[in-house]
Design an enzyme around this catalytic site. Structure first.
Site, PDB file in Angstrom:
ATOM      1  CB  SER A 175      31.325  64.751  20.532  1.00  0.00           C
ATOM      2  OG  SER A 175      31.338  65.725  19.522  1.00  0.00           O
TER       3      SER A 175
ATOM      4  CG  HIS B 190      32.877  63.250  15.432  1.00  0.00           C
ATOM      5  ND1 HIS B 190      33.831  63.602  16.363  1.00  0.00           N
ATOM      6  CD2 HIS B 190      31.700  63.715  15.915  1.00  0.00           C
ATOM      7  CE1 HIS B 190      33.265  64.263  17.349  1.00  0.00           C
ATOM      8  NE2 HIS B 190      31.954  64.337  17.104  1.00  0.00           N
TER       9      HIS B 190
ATOM     10  CG  ASP C 136      36.787  63.337  14.440  1.00  0.00           C
ATOM     11  OD1 ASP C 136      36.723  64.560  14.181  1.00  0.00           O
ATOM     12  OD2 ASP C 136      36.239  62.846  15.444  1.00  0.00           O
TER      13      ASP C 136
END
Length: 335
Positions: free
Chosen positions: A166, A290, A260
């Protein structure tokens, strides 16, 4: 992770697309870190996030040892945690950057993930506690990430693999691009559902703008909160996809989740590296969202995806020329 509440009536197209085990995980995340927490003071957000991380912590595999230390810079010291297998010499070192939107997370939030990477590869892992927004705006987190890489490069002769998930994937990519001509450049980079600064009109941003656990609005919030006054989105240390040169980068594996909005970032990054003559692979894990790394204990497809990631890291650390065969078939899409 601001995401959707767990009300089944609000699941929309994802109701049937995602497995029941994954919905159980999504609902648990939303109960631990509710969507409305974004309106709370940052200190409260972090306290709630930290409690969630404790609730999901899986412990460290047997044989993994840790030690905490500081990496000195001209202005301050960056905390790091080193993971090693007891009684075994590592053949590569992983520099790990945690997720959390540049706002959340620390050495404890992703401790078990780093420990499992260490156990699964036998490599040493160095986790980086970079400075967080909004107290420290860009380029503070990037500068800390770069400082830890440079420290590892100066103090170890082992091959270096950059790894981040991320927000941490953003930092890993930015460091790889900034150090590609370093005498001790990284031998590989492993980017896990990274935010690389892709445009909101890209495929996944449109198709999955309201995906569980990360929405397009969430992405905009996290980008704004780390932005310094006058911040340019074209700065490659802020948005790695905005770089004008993708040559000379280490072998790269990007893994994203199908559901995502950031998935197209990984696809585009792979394509830019390949167009520049480099070596890169992109894998979109089907029917995942995610933050799926935290789902690995209870969701079989997340566990399988994490096992593939650990295998990729092992191959990236083997040598500059180590082949990375595709471990699952992915649908090829044009960017």
């Amino acid at each position: 992770m601001i995401g959707d509440p767990g009300d089944p009536a609000r699941r929309g197209k994802y109701a049937a697309l995602l497995d029941a085990e994954l919905w159980d995980y999504i609902d648990k995340i939303n109960s631990c870190y509710p969507p409305e927490i974004v309106a709370a003071p940052i200190a409260e957000q972090r306290a709630v996030y930290d409690r969630m991380c404790i609730a999901f912590h899986q412990g460290r595999p047997e044989g993994v040892t840790t030690s905490d230390s500081l990496v000195a810079t001209a202005a301050h010291a960056v905390p790091v945690r080193r993971y090693r297998m007891a009684g075994k010499g590592a053949t590569a070192i992983v520099v790990y950057y945690h997720g959390g939107g540049f706002v959340l997370g620390d050495l404890d939030s992703h401790d078990d993930i780093c420990a499992e990477i260490c156990a699964g590869t036998g490599f040493e892992v160095v986790s980086t506690d970079y400075r967080l927004a909004p107290e420290y705006l860009h380029p503070a987190s990037f500068n800390d990430a770069l400082a830890v890489f440079e420290w590892v490069a100066a103090t170890s002769t082992l091959p270096i693999v950059l790894c981040g998930e991320s927000a941490g994937g953003n930092l890993a990519a930015a460091v790889a691009q900034a150090t590609r001509h370093h005498p001790r450049h990284a031998s590989g980079q492993m980017l896990i559902y990274p935010d690389l600064g892709g445009h909101e009109t890209s495929r996944s941003h449109v198709e999955h703008a309201e995906a569980p656990l990360l929405t397009l609005a969430d992405i905009g919030f996290y980008r704004r909160i780390r932005s310094a006054p006058g911040q340019s989105a074209d700065d490659p240390t802020f948005s790695p996809l905005k770089d004008g040169d993708f040559s000379g980068l280490p072998s790269t594996v990007v893994v994203t989740a199908e559901c995502d909005p950031l998935s197209s970032d990984g696809e585009a990054y792979r394509d830019r590296i390949l167009a520049a003559g480099g070596r890169a692979w992109w894998r979109e894990e089907p029917r995942l969202v995610h933050s799926f790394l935290r789902a690995r204990p209870t969701v079989p497809c997340a566990a399988a995806a994490f096992a593939r990631i650990v295998g990729d890291i092992a191959r990236l650390g083997a040598s500059d020329e180590a082949p990375i065969p595709p471990l699952v078939e992915v649908e090829e899409r044009s960017a």
